[in-house]
Design a protein around this motif. Sequence first.
Motif, PDB file in Angstrom:
ATOM      1  N   ALA A  60       1.144  -1.018  -0.140  1.00 58.69           N
ATOM      2  CA  ALA A  60      -0.045  -0.356  -0.140  1.00 58.69           C
ATOM      3  C   ALA A  60       0.782   1.011  -0.243  1.00 58.69           C
ATOM      4  CB  ALA A  60      -0.767   0.453   1.210  1.00 58.69           C
ATOM      5  N   ASN A  61       2.108   1.299   1.030  1.00 59.38           N
ATOM      6  CA  ASN A  61       2.563   2.287   0.429  1.00 59.38           C
ATOM      7  C   ASN A  61       3.513   3.007  -0.515  1.00 59.38           C
ATOM      8  OD1 ASN A  61       1.681   2.485   3.089  1.00 59.38           O
ATOM      9  ND2 ASN A  61       3.731   2.328   4.748  1.00 59.38           N
ATOM     10  N   ASN A  62       3.727   1.544  -1.280  1.00 52.49           N
ATOM     11  CA  ASN A  62       4.966   1.492  -1.951  1.00 52.49           C
ATOM     12  C   ASN A  62       4.404   2.149  -3.501  1.00 52.49           C
ATOM     13  OD1 ASN A  62       7.451   2.144  -1.066  1.00 52.49           O
ATOM     14  ND2 ASN A  62       7.115  -0.137  -0.511  1.00 52.49           N
ATOM     15  N   TYR A  63       2.923   1.438  -3.209  1.00 46.78           N
ATOM     16  CA  TYR A  63       2.003   1.366  -5.156  1.00 46.78           C
ATOM     17  C   TYR A  63       1.005   2.186  -4.574  1.00 46.78           C
ATOM     18  CZ  TYR A  63       5.747  -1.448  -6.186  1.00 46.78           C
ATOM     19  OH  TYR A  63       6.896  -1.985  -7.077  1.00 46.78           O
ATOM     20  N   SER A  64       0.344   3.084  -4.142  1.00 45.55           N
ATOM     21  CA  SER A  64       0.185   3.868  -4.057  1.00 45.55           C
ATOM     22  C   SER A  64      -1.495   3.992  -4.584  1.00 45.55           C
ATOM     23  CB  SER A  64      -0.593   5.397  -3.293  1.00 45.55           C
ATOM     24  OG  SER A  64      -0.036   5.806  -4.158  1.00 45.55           O
ATOM     25  N   ALA A  65      -1.271   3.498  -6.248  1.00 49.40           N
ATOM     26  CA  ALA A  65      -2.383   3.918  -7.654  1.00 49.40           C
ATOM     27  C   ALA A  65      -3.111   2.343  -7.064  1.00 49.40           C
ATOM     28  CB  ALA A  65      -1.818   4.069  -8.885  1.00 49.40           C
ATOM     29  N   ILE A  66      -2.695   1.414  -6.767  1.00 47.76           N
ATOM     30  CA  ILE A  66      -3.106   0.157  -6.174  1.00 47.76           C
ATOM     31  C   ILE A  66      -3.473  -0.103  -5.911  1.00 47.76           C
ATOM     32  CG2 ILE A  66      -2.268  -2.523  -6.230  1.00 47.76           C
ATOM     33  CD1 ILE A  66       0.257  -2.547  -7.863  1.00 47.76           C
ATOM     34  N   ALA A  67      -3.250   0.544  -3.981  1.00 50.86           N
ATOM     35  CA  ALA A  67      -4.321   0.287  -2.827  1.00 50.86           C
ATOM     36  C   ALA A  67      -4.969   1.241  -2.905  1.00 50.86           C
ATOM     37  CB  ALA A  67      -3.556   0.929  -1.886  1.00 50.86           C
ATOM     38  N   ALA A  68      -5.186   2.281  -4.075  1.00 46.23           N
ATOM     39  CA  ALA A  68      -6.296   3.184  -4.525  1.00 46.23           C
ATOM     40  C   ALA A  68      -7.980   2.824  -5.190  1.00 46.23           C
ATOM     41  CB  ALA A  68      -6.202   4.828  -4.742  1.00 46.23           C
ATOM     42  N   GLN A  69      -6.998   1.594  -6.124  1.00 44.80           N
ATOM     43  CA  GLN A  69      -8.030   0.789  -7.275  1.00 44.80           C
ATOM     44  C   GLN A  69      -7.865  -0.722  -6.728  1.00 44.80           C
ATOM     45  OE1 GLN A  69      -6.293  -0.174 -10.879  1.00 44.80           O
ATOM     46  NE2 GLN A  69      -4.819   1.036 -10.624  1.00 44.80           N
ATOM     47  N   THR A  70      -7.771  -1.279  -5.516  1.00 37.98           N
ATOM     48  CA  THR A  70      -8.519  -1.934  -4.881  1.00 37.98           C
ATOM     49  C   THR A  70      -9.105  -1.076  -3.582  1.00 37.98           C
ATOM     50  OG1 THR A  70      -5.871  -3.031  -4.427  1.00 37.98           O
ATOM     51  CG2 THR A  70      -7.521  -3.379  -2.717  1.00 37.98           C
ATOM     52  N   LYS A  71      -9.390  -0.305  -3.082  1.00 36.14           N
ATOM     53  CA  LYS A  71      -9.946   0.514  -2.070  1.00 36.14           C
ATOM     54  C   LYS A  71     -11.094   0.495  -2.723  1.00 36.14           C
ATOM     55  CE  LYS A  71     -11.379   4.118   0.882  1.00 36.14           C
ATOM     56  NZ  LYS A  71     -10.436   5.611   1.317  1.00 36.14           N
ATOM     57  N   ASP A  72     -11.118   0.636  -4.049  1.00 38.35           N
ATOM     58  CA  ASP A  72     -12.772   1.080  -5.256  1.00 38.35           C
ATOM     59  C   ASP A  72     -12.483  -0.070  -5.481  1.00 38.35           C
ATOM     60  OD1 ASP A  72     -11.911   4.246  -4.338  1.00 38.35           O
ATOM     61  OD2 ASP A  72     -10.927   4.254  -6.123  1.00 38.35           O
ATOM     62  N   THR A  73     -12.818  -1.196  -5.222  1.00 38.34           N
ATOM     63  CA  THR A  73     -13.588  -2.606  -5.794  1.00 38.34           C
ATOM     64  C   THR A  73     -14.354  -3.133  -4.765  1.00 38.34           C
ATOM     65  OG1 THR A  73     -11.205  -2.736  -7.146  1.00 38.34           O
ATOM     66  CG2 THR A  73     -12.431  -4.138  -6.375  1.00 38.34           C
ATOM     67  N   ILE A  74     -14.703  -3.213  -4.605  1.00 39.88           N
ATOM     68  CA  ILE A  74     -16.618  -3.632  -4.015  1.00 39.88           C
ATOM     69  C   ILE A  74     -16.675  -5.149  -3.513  1.00 39.88           C
ATOM     70  CG2 ILE A  74     -18.721  -4.013  -4.122  1.00 39.88           C
ATOM     71  CD1 ILE A  74     -19.294  -1.332  -5.941  1.00 39.88           C
ATOM     72  N   ILE A  75     -16.220  -5.428  -2.163  1.00 38.62           N
ATOM     73  CA  ILE A  75     -16.431  -6.870  -1.807  1.00 38.62           C
ATOM     74  C   ILE A  75     -17.186  -6.805  -1.790  1.00 38.62           C
ATOM     75  CG2 ILE A  75     -15.568  -8.489  -0.096  1.00 38.62           C
ATOM     76  CD1 ILE A  75     -12.831  -6.436  -0.237  1.00 38.62           C
ATOM     77  N   SER A  76     -17.781  -8.062  -2.312  1.00 41.80           N
ATOM     78  CA  SER A  76     -20.079  -8.225  -1.610  1.00 41.80           C
ATOM     79  C   SER A  76     -19.783  -8.916  -0.066  1.00 41.80           C
ATOM     80  CB  SER A  76     -20.360  -9.664  -2.691  1.00 41.80           C
ATOM     81  OG  SER A  76     -20.955 -10.300  -2.680  1.00 41.80           O
ATOM     82  N   LEU A  77     -21.364  -8.852   0.360  1.00 41.64           N
ATOM     83  CA  LEU A  77     -21.804  -9.069   1.194  1.00 41.64           C
ATOM     84  C   LEU A  77     -21.795 -10.421   1.739  1.00 41.64           C
ATOM     85  CD1 LEU A  77     -23.564  -5.566   2.077  1.00 41.64           C
ATOM     86  CD2 LEU A  77     -21.484  -6.373   3.323  1.00 41.64           C
ATOM     87  N   PHE A  78     -22.374 -10.729   0.347  1.00 40.98           N
ATOM     88  CA  PHE A  78     -22.792 -12.266   0.454  1.00 40.98           C
ATOM     89  C   PHE A  78     -22.071 -12.960  -0.842  1.00 40.98           C
ATOM     90  CE2 PHE A  78     -26.839  -9.657   1.052  1.00 40.98           C
ATOM     91  CZ  PHE A  78     -26.727 -10.018   2.537  1.00 40.98           C
ATOM     92  N   PRO A  79     -20.755 -13.381  -0.771  1.00 47.04           N
ATOM     93  CA  PRO A  79     -19.739 -13.531  -1.252  1.00 47.04           C
ATOM     94  C   PRO A  79     -20.153 -14.897  -1.521  1.00 47.04           C
ATOM     95  CG  PRO A  79     -18.724 -13.417   0.601  1.00 47.04           C
ATOM     96  CD  PRO A  79     -20.122 -13.241   1.170  1.00 47.04           C
ATOM     97  N   ASP A  80     -20.294 -14.959  -2.822  1.00 47.21           N
ATOM     98  CA  ASP A  80     -20.383 -16.218  -3.884  1.00 47.21           C
ATOM     99  C   ASP A  80     -19.083 -16.568  -4.469  1.00 47.21           C
ATOM    100  OD1 ASP A  80     -22.786 -16.793  -3.653  1.00 47.21           O
ATOM    101  OD2 ASP A  80     -23.487 -15.152  -4.851  1.00 47.21           O
ATOM    102  N   LYS A  81     -18.948 -17.895  -5.322  1.00 39.66           N
ATOM    103  CA  LYS A  81     -17.585 -17.673  -6.481  1.00 39.66           C
ATOM    104  C   LYS A  81     -17.306 -16.766  -6.892  1.00 39.66           C
ATOM    105  CE  LYS A  81     -16.340 -22.521  -3.768  1.00 39.66           C
ATOM    106  NZ  LYS A  81     -15.077 -21.832  -3.109  1.00 39.66           N
ATOM    107  N   ASP A  82     -16.292 -16.245  -7.636  1.00 37.49           N
ATOM    108  CA  ASP A  82     -16.175 -15.733  -8.793  1.00 37.49           C
ATOM    109  C   ASP A  82     -15.885 -16.448 -10.069  1.00 37.49           C
ATOM    110  OD1 ASP A  82     -15.542 -13.169  -7.079  1.00 37.49           O
ATOM    111  OD2 ASP A  82     -13.208 -14.322  -6.837  1.00 37.49           O
TER     112      ASP A  82
END
Length: 82
Positions: A60-82
Motif C-alpha cells: 500500500a505504501n509503495n504502490y498507492s495507485a494499486i491500493a486506491a484501485q483496490t479500495k474502490d473494488t467492492i467486496i460482496s456482502l454475500f460472497p459467491d464464487k467468482d
Amino acid sequence: MDNTSWQIGDGENINFWNDKWLTDSTIKLMSIPDHLQNSLSTSIKNFIHNGNWLIPSPLANNYSAIAAQTKDTIISLFPDKD
C-alpha cells in the motif's frame, strides 16, 4: 475505468497478481520482471479479511495507485464464487 467498479465475490478464483481485476494486472502495474511472474499465484481471497481489504502496508505504501484501485473494488456482502 472512469465510473466503473468491480464487485468481488469470495476472491478465490481471481489471481491477485496475474488477473486483470484492476486497470491492468498487478504484475504489470508493479513492473514485476517476467522471470518472477510464474511464481505469483496468490488469490484475492488472501487479501480479504472479514469482508474488508487487507493490503500489506509495504504494498500500500509503495504502490498507492494499486491500493486506491483496490479500495474502490467492492467486496460482496454475500460472497459467491467468482
